[in-house]
Scaffold this active site. Structure first.
Site, PDB file in Angstrom:
ATOM      1  CB  THR A 228     -13.800  -7.222 -12.980  1.00 20.45           C
ATOM      2  OG1 THR A 228     -13.340  -7.506 -14.214  1.00 20.45           O
ATOM      3  CG2 THR A 228     -13.682  -5.733 -13.001  1.00 20.45           C
ATOM      4  CG  ASP A 229     -19.197 -10.990 -12.194  1.00 20.06           C
ATOM      5  OD1 ASP A 229     -18.809 -12.061 -13.055  1.00 20.06           O
ATOM      6  OD2 ASP A 229     -20.290 -11.304 -11.610  1.00 20.06           O
ATOM      7  CD1 TRP A 230     -15.614 -14.264 -18.133  1.00 22.88           C
ATOM      8  CD2 TRP A 230     -15.185 -13.409 -16.275  1.00 22.88           C
ATOM      9  NE1 TRP A 230     -14.587 -14.461 -18.327  1.00 22.88           N
ATOM     10  CE2 TRP A 230     -14.683 -14.777 -16.589  1.00 22.88           C
ATOM     11  CE3 TRP A 230     -15.143 -13.553 -14.354  1.00 22.88           C
ATOM     12  CZ2 TRP A 230     -13.322 -14.681 -16.017  1.00 22.88           C
ATOM     13  CZ3 TRP A 230     -14.045 -13.982 -14.235  1.00 22.88           C
ATOM     14  CH2 TRP A 230     -12.965 -14.499 -14.617  1.00 22.88           C
ATOM     15  N   GLY A 231     -16.803  -9.086 -17.408  1.00 22.34           N
ATOM     16  CA  GLY A 231     -17.793  -7.657 -18.507  1.00 22.34           C
ATOM     17  C   GLY A 231     -17.765  -6.765 -17.148  1.00 22.34           C
ATOM     18  N   GLY A 232     -17.805  -6.580 -15.712  1.00 21.36           N
ATOM     19  CA  GLY A 232     -18.136  -5.830 -15.548  1.00 21.36           C
ATOM     20  C   GLY A 232     -16.918  -4.705 -14.797  1.00 21.36           C
TER      21      GLY A 232
END
Length: 821
Positions: A228-232
């Protein structure tokens, strides 16, 4: 499965633990089984391995590494070999810093010139972006570590990026927004892909079965890891089902429990988790092999020289009236512009690199042979007007043969997490151009920015060089172009419209509330301007040289095209020949022409070289929404070779047999798409294109706010405190901009204003968990004291669990130590 025996030794809890991060940048380890953590690092154009406090916005400094030119810059080189070389250097530095996964390159399309992250992406054209990405990946992975292409997919705006729903038809999705990713997988062999924050047609991308399973895994046969993108991550279990192995950063094991519970209650089978674990293990074990071998620190000077060469290959000469460039020996110049002293050489946000060294123009002048009369700042970097600086610059300019005027956009204008407000240079720079032109007409402007700008002032300058964001050695590279030591060979990887209002997505960018509609369909960039016959400032593929090239003797067959290029000038140089293809049938709407191949070739003065550009599997294909696969239309095709999309030197026709697929469209329902004039597509036409109703684009203000609503939506929340907090945040943003603290203001916009409530948990590494977010939402939705009480109870409960877990860990370590004794 490759690691079945090892997986069989794991507990369910251990398997689930590998699905999320250990901390901000590392994956989880299981030491008892010899499974180490991986280190993932930002690095599209340089390694950003943070030595101290970790963050995702580039706020805290990282270990020094080479800052190469950004992707937007390198794309202008059109040099595939250069991409692979840069990738190799990036990979070498990653190995020296013990980075397993390099988070790059970024290959999203430049749908709109105002996207704040355009500096980090290659092009408006998927074929060019794909070819450059393929070579970056090959170079990076040749060193034993993994590249990670991002952001998969249709992540083409920064504002509300964690919540926006991208509405796009299937053909446009495939032909424009997925082609570069397809090439990265099939040709580049990328080991890792990063999913994007946004939704795609109503479903978050990392949960989207059509995108992640049907296309990526089944159609493209991708066997690597999706992170995932960070926090995604939205719904962790839904993401796992879709094939998203790794969630970053850590969530304090909160989402691991979601996975465990889903297996125990039968929602998902453990075999699904095992498949994901197997892919994670393969990435860990294959990338850590290189660290077991002897490795060494990288050669700082050698890598700096490579950064300089990359910049030289990418600088674009846009105007050269009266052959003002290159400067003749003995020319007296005035160096004007803040960017000459304080270079703008990279973007802002997660890709910020701490350079090993940094060239600036003033320090490199002596070795260039340029005779300088002095330097004047001319303008204030962040837009504040100063008549004093203009007067000083004009006084210096009066005595010069030529003025070298360094202009551009500042770091706060082009940044991750927000869009540019307009397509203009700051007014104080435009005022400077106007005033200098009154005292000296021999102006050479040098631009430093990562994206398109309007140029109503262009008739005031005789020369124009665009360096984009040239990396740590960009200043010296630019002087070598100016002095004639290097012949410019870059060409634009994106179109420069005359004004922002001319862009096809002008009426549909960015999405401000729930959705963003891609009503222009396949017509982005030159595909639109050339088909709709819109005048542009500089076409896609445009760039001048200090020499001239002639094209001749074109021959076309079923395998490709051959032709000759002659350097008719007086100096050697490199030329970029571009292959475009246009279908002459009108049964299926198509752009007038599409890039299908290119080559960069060095030719000595007076020399003629024979050039071949082969056709490939993408030359004649289109995506048919009726058959749901790639097809070829039986038709005559125009084969065009040119120096830009608007300067076609040679052309011929060839008949291509088709696959016999049924026609996918009713012309009468979508006339705008058949004409290419798509700037004002009606709702009825767009619905006919996407074959469904257009979803509601506005927030439903009657509903309580939930996990995927953003802090910005507190403006209409039921809770008085929430509405007050929104006004406070808005005031802070306005005030900080007013007093010149634009970078700090941007951080508020990036990390607070557009953050969905779930992101409060996902980005805090377990400090705030989802039950605590429930308490926050109660407060936001009008139940302040109940929510506050619930928040505090959940926090207390979490702290107790952490304390108990820590005690158990200590006891376990003590027991194991006693056994060893």
């Amino acid at each position: 499965m490759k690691y079945r025996r090892l997986i069989e030794k794991m507990t369910l809890e251990e398997k689930a633990s590998l699905m999320s991060g250990k901390d901000f940048w590392q994956s989880m380890d299981i030491q008892r089984l010899g499974i180490n953590s991986m280190f993932l690092s930002d690095g599209p154009h340089g390694i950003r391995k943070q030595a101290a406090a970790a963050d995702h916005l580039g706020l805290n400094p990282s270990v020094p590494s080479t800052c190469f030119p950004t992707a937007a810059t390198i794309a202008n080189s059109w040099n595939e070999e250069l991409g692979e070389k840069i990738g190799g250097f990036l990979g070498e530095e990653a190995v020296s810093l013990k980075v397993n996964v390099l988070l790059g390159p970024g290959i999203n399309m430049k749908r709109n010139p105002l996207c704040g992250r355009n500096f980090e992406y290659f092009s408006e054209d998927p074929y060019l972006a794909g070819k450059m990405a393929v070579n970056y990946i090959k170079g990076i992975q040749s060193k034993g570590i993994s590249a990670c292409v991002k952001h998969f997919a249709v992540n083409n705006q920064e504002e509300r990026r964690m919540a926006i729903d991208t509405i796009v038809d299937e053909r446009t999705l495939r032909e424009i927004y997925l082609t570069a990713f397809e090439m990265a997988v099939k040709e580049g062999g990328t080991k890792t892909i990063m999913s994007s924050y946004n939704m795609l047609n109503g479903i978050y991308t990392n949960e989207n079965l059509h995108l992640m399973r049907e296309i990526l895994r089944d159609e493209w046969c991708y066997q690597g890891v999706v992170v995932t993108d960070w926090g995604g991550s939205n719904d962790r279990v839904a993401g796992l089902i879709a094939g998203n192995e790794l969630e970053m950063p850590t969530t304090g094991e909160e989402t691991n429990i979601d996975i465990i519970n889903s297996i125990k209650n039968g929602k998902i089978k453990e075999e699904l988790l095992d498949e994901s674990v197997d892919r994670i293990l393969d990435l860990i074990f294959t990338t850590e092999e290189v660290f077991k071998q002897s490795y060494h620190d990288f050669d700082i000077d050698k890598h700096h020289r490579m950064a300089q060469f990359a910049s030289e290959e990418s600088i674009v000469l846009l105007k050269n009236e009266s052959n003002i460039l290159p400067l003749k020996t003995g020319t007296k110049v005035a160096i004007i512009g803040d960017f000459a002293k304080n270079p703008r050489y990279q973007g802002a946000g997660s890709s910020v690199v701490n350079p090993t060294k940094l060239d600036n123009t003033l320090e490199c002048l002596d070795e260039s042979g340029i005779v300088s009369l002095g330097y004047a700042a001319g303008f204030k970097r962040y837009g504040k007007k100063s008549s004093k600086l203009i007067r000083e610059a004009c006084e210096l300019a009066k005595g010069a043969d030529v003025v070298l005027l360094y202009l551009g956009l500042d770091e706060a204008t082009e940044a991750e997490g927000l869009e540019r407000q307009d397509m203009k240079l700051p007014q104080n720079q435009i005022d400077l151009i106007e005033e200098i032109s009154k005292v000296n007409s021999n102006i050479v402007a040098i631009l430093s920015c990562g994206s398109v700008v309007e140029m109503p002032w262009i008739y005031k300058v005789k020369g124009l060089l665009h360096g984009y964001l040239g990396g740590q050695a960009g200043a010296r590279a630019m002087l070598r172009i100016i002095s004639g030591d290097v012949n410019p060979s870059g060409k634009l990887a994106e179109t420069y419209p005359i004004s922002y209002e001319d862009t096809p997505s002008f009426n549909n960018f960015p999405g401000k509330e729930v959705t963003v509609e891609y009503r222009e369909g396949i017509y982005i960039g030159y595909r639109y301007y050339d088909t709709a016959d819109i005048e542009v400032l500089f076409p896609f593929g445009y760039g001048l040289s200090y020499t001239k090239f002639e094209y001749s003797d074109m021959k076309v067959n079923q395998y490709g095209v051959t032709f000759k290029i002659t350097n008719t000038g007086k100096i050697s140089g490199k030329e970029i020949a571009q292959l475009y293809v246009g279908c002459k049938s009108k049964n299926i709407f198509r752009p007038q022409k599409e890039l299908k191949g290119f080559i960069k070739i060095f030719i000595n003065e007076g020399e003629t070289k024979k050039v071949t550009i082969p056709f490939d599997d993408k030359t004649f294909r289109y995506f048919n929404v009726k058959t749901n696969k790639w097809e070829v239309e039986e038709a005559d095709y125009e084969i065009m070779v040119g120096t830009s999309s608007r300067d076609i030197k040679l052309n011929d026709n060839i008949f291509i047999e088709g696959t016999g697929a049924p026609l996918p469209y009713d012309k009468h329902k979508i006339p705008s798409y058949f004409s290419g004039k798509v700037k004002n597509v009606s709702t009825d036409e767009f619905e006919a294109l996407i074959i469904r109703r257009v979803p509601e684009a506005k927030w439903d203000r009657s509903k309580p706010l939930g996990y995927n609503d953003t802090v910005a939506q507190c403006q209409y929340a039921k809770g008085v405190v929430a509405r007050f907090a929104f006004k406070l945040i808005s005031f802070a943003y306005w005030f900080l901009r007013k007093i010149g603290k634009r970078k700090t203001a941007n951080i508020i916009m990036m990390s607070i204003y557009h953050m969905p409530f779930r992101g409060i948990s996902r980005m805090t590494g377990g400090v705030i968990n989802m039950p605590m977010v429930d308490g926050i939402l109660m407060m936001v939705n009008g139940r302040f004291f109940k929510g506050l009480n619930y928040f505090l109870k959940q926090r207390s409960k979490m702290l107790k669990e952490i304390k108990i877990k820590s005690a158990r860990t200590v006891e376990k370590i003590s027991t194991e130590a006693a056994k060893e004794r």
